[in-house]
Scaffold this active site. Sequence first.
Site, PDB file in Angstrom:
ATOM      1  N   TYR A 138       0.686  -1.180  -0.014  1.00 23.01           N
ATOM      2  CA  TYR A 138       0.038  -0.067  -0.189  1.00 23.01           C
ATOM      3  C   TYR A 138       0.830   1.266  -0.285  1.00 23.01           C
ATOM      4  CZ  TYR A 138      -4.739  -1.795   0.734  1.00 23.01           C
ATOM      5  OH  TYR A 138      -5.933  -2.392   0.738  1.00 23.01           O
ATOM      6  N   LYS A 188       2.765 -15.321   2.630  1.00 29.33           N
ATOM      7  CA  LYS A 188       3.058 -16.050   1.208  1.00 29.33           C
ATOM      8  C   LYS A 188       4.360 -16.431   1.106  1.00 29.33           C
ATOM      9  CE  LYS A 188       1.406 -17.596  -2.865  1.00 29.33           C
ATOM     10  NZ  LYS A 188       0.514 -18.993  -2.794  1.00 29.33           N
ATOM     11  N   ASP A 220      -3.416 -18.235   0.454  1.00 26.20           N
ATOM     12  CA  ASP A 220      -4.400 -18.651  -0.424  1.00 26.20           C
ATOM     13  C   ASP A 220      -5.364 -19.748   0.132  1.00 26.20           C
ATOM     14  OD1 ASP A 220      -1.978 -20.103  -0.417  1.00 26.20           O
ATOM     15  OD2 ASP A 220      -2.209 -20.731  -2.699  1.00 26.20           O
ATOM     16  N   ASP A 244      -6.607  -6.596   4.124  1.00 27.69           N
ATOM     17  CA  ASP A 244      -7.813  -6.003   3.376  1.00 27.69           C
ATOM     18  C   ASP A 244      -8.895  -7.099   2.787  1.00 27.69           C
ATOM     19  OD1 ASP A 244      -9.177  -3.837   2.257  1.00 27.69           O
ATOM     20  OD2 ASP A 244      -8.060  -4.155   0.261  1.00 27.69           O
ATOM     21  N   ASP A 248     -12.589  -8.472   4.363  1.00 24.83           N
ATOM     22  CA  ASP A 248     -13.848  -8.416   3.682  1.00 24.83           C
ATOM     23  C   ASP A 248     -14.494  -9.956   3.555  1.00 24.83           C
ATOM     24  OD1 ASP A 248     -13.784  -5.810   2.898  1.00 24.83           O
ATOM     25  OD2 ASP A 248     -14.290  -5.797   0.947  1.00 24.83           O
TER      26      ASP A 248
HETATM   27  C1  IPM Z   1     -10.430  -0.801   3.924  1.00 27.56           C
HETATM   28  C2  IPM Z   1     -10.557  -0.239   2.553  1.00 27.56           C
HETATM   29  C3  IPM Z   1      -9.494   0.622   2.190  1.00 27.56           C
HETATM   30  C4  IPM Z   1      -8.331  -0.134   2.410  1.00 27.56           C
HETATM   31  C5  IPM Z   1      -9.618   1.423   0.959  1.00 27.56           C
HETATM   32  C6  IPM Z   1     -10.964   2.170   0.778  1.00 27.56           C
HETATM   33  C7  IPM Z   1      -8.379   2.294   0.809  1.00 27.56           C
HETATM   34  O1  IPM Z   1     -10.836  -1.160   1.576  1.00 27.56           O
HETATM   35  O2  IPM Z   1     -10.441  -0.137   4.831  1.00 27.56           O
HETATM   36  O3  IPM Z   1     -10.420  -2.170   3.971  1.00 27.56           O
HETATM   37  O4  IPM Z   1      -8.043  -1.010   1.220  1.00 27.56           O
HETATM   38  O5  IPM Z   1      -7.597  -0.489   3.136  1.00 27.56           O
HETATM   39 MG    MG Z   2     -11.105  -3.244   2.327  1.00 22.79          MG
END
Ligand code: IPM
Ligand code: MG
Length: 353
Positions: A138, A188, A220, A244, A248
């Site tokens: 990042y 990884k 993975d 990240d 999710d």
């Molecule tokens: C998160 C989001 C952010 C990230 C984006 C919006 C920059 O996806 O907080 O998980 O990738 O960290």
């Molecule tokens: Mg995110």
Amino acid sequence: MKIAVLAGDGIGPEIVAQAVQVLEALRSDGLKFELESGLLGGCAVDATGEPFPEATRKLVAAADAVLLGAVGGPQYDTLSREQRPERGLLAIRKALNLFANLRPAVLYPELVNASTLKPEVVAGLDILIVRELTGDIYFGEPRGIEWRNGQRVGFNTMIYSEVEIRRIAHVAFRAARKRSHRLCSVDKMNVLECTQLWREVVVETAVEYPDVELSHMLVDNAAMQLVRNPRQFDVIVTGNMFGDILSDEASMLTGSIGMLPSASLDDKNKGLYEPIHGSAPDIAGKDMANPLATILSVAMMLRYTFSQETAAARIEDAVKKVLAQGYRTGDIYESGMKKVGTTGMGGAVLANL
Ligand code: IPM
Ligand code: MG
């Protein structure tokens, strides 16, 4: 307690309004705090031309904690990378040195049918993802898109120093100590040197935590195991990009990304608190968004930055009661339940407080 409030874009202002109401209600418990609002993301670009303007920088530097809604929206997609709302979010994380991102994924029993996974796979789920937040690909340099030999190439740099790895490992080991004493580090290392170092440093750090059982998993496989048998996990620690993605994925195990709060902390427990979901422009302004992730983020703020465990637990109990009473926003709705909007859900939490 000084709290900076950055509502942001899309559904941000609506969900933050509900969370602020909950916070205000706690004043009667003797909690003393000042709230001050600022701009971050697209709304800040609209007003100042920058996603993280100087005034906001000063505001959050002086605050003990930051409550954030969400940033971004399709109207900003054509802006330069520097001006993108997401850049504001990355910049505030970096400016405040918020390297430790705690993302709990908890399945409330009432929502066991809201998950797309079978109840017998997800019932009782309670995972904590500890994501490193200020390093990795990042932020790594060099980065860019340029011409080489007559064609464009895009490149980023995945990089971690051992200091960065060690400090997030300590956060994760300490979190594991407060839970089931199990920690899984995700990397990884079979392909990437950067994450080979990650594994080495985590193993070195483990010496200080003989009471925590450490395991390792390739990312993975971890992505697969999270949907195959998620309850094998307790605390997961991983880098910025893998965290990240996996967070999710983990959110969906709980039924809705609209339920999950997060804390991003520096080494002195100053923190930024936000729902892990985005700005949901498609439902913005329609009183449809689920405010519970933001309300639960306030609970995390009281717990981690202000050490107000009783107040934090009161908010979490109120959320549990609201779910038990059958209140549901659209994202977690099942037939037979009481469908409410953003304000209805916030009001129900308030009533239960
Ligand atoms: C998160 C989001 C952010 C990230 C984006 C919006 C920059 O996806 O907080 O998980 O990738 O960290
Ligand atoms: Mg995110």
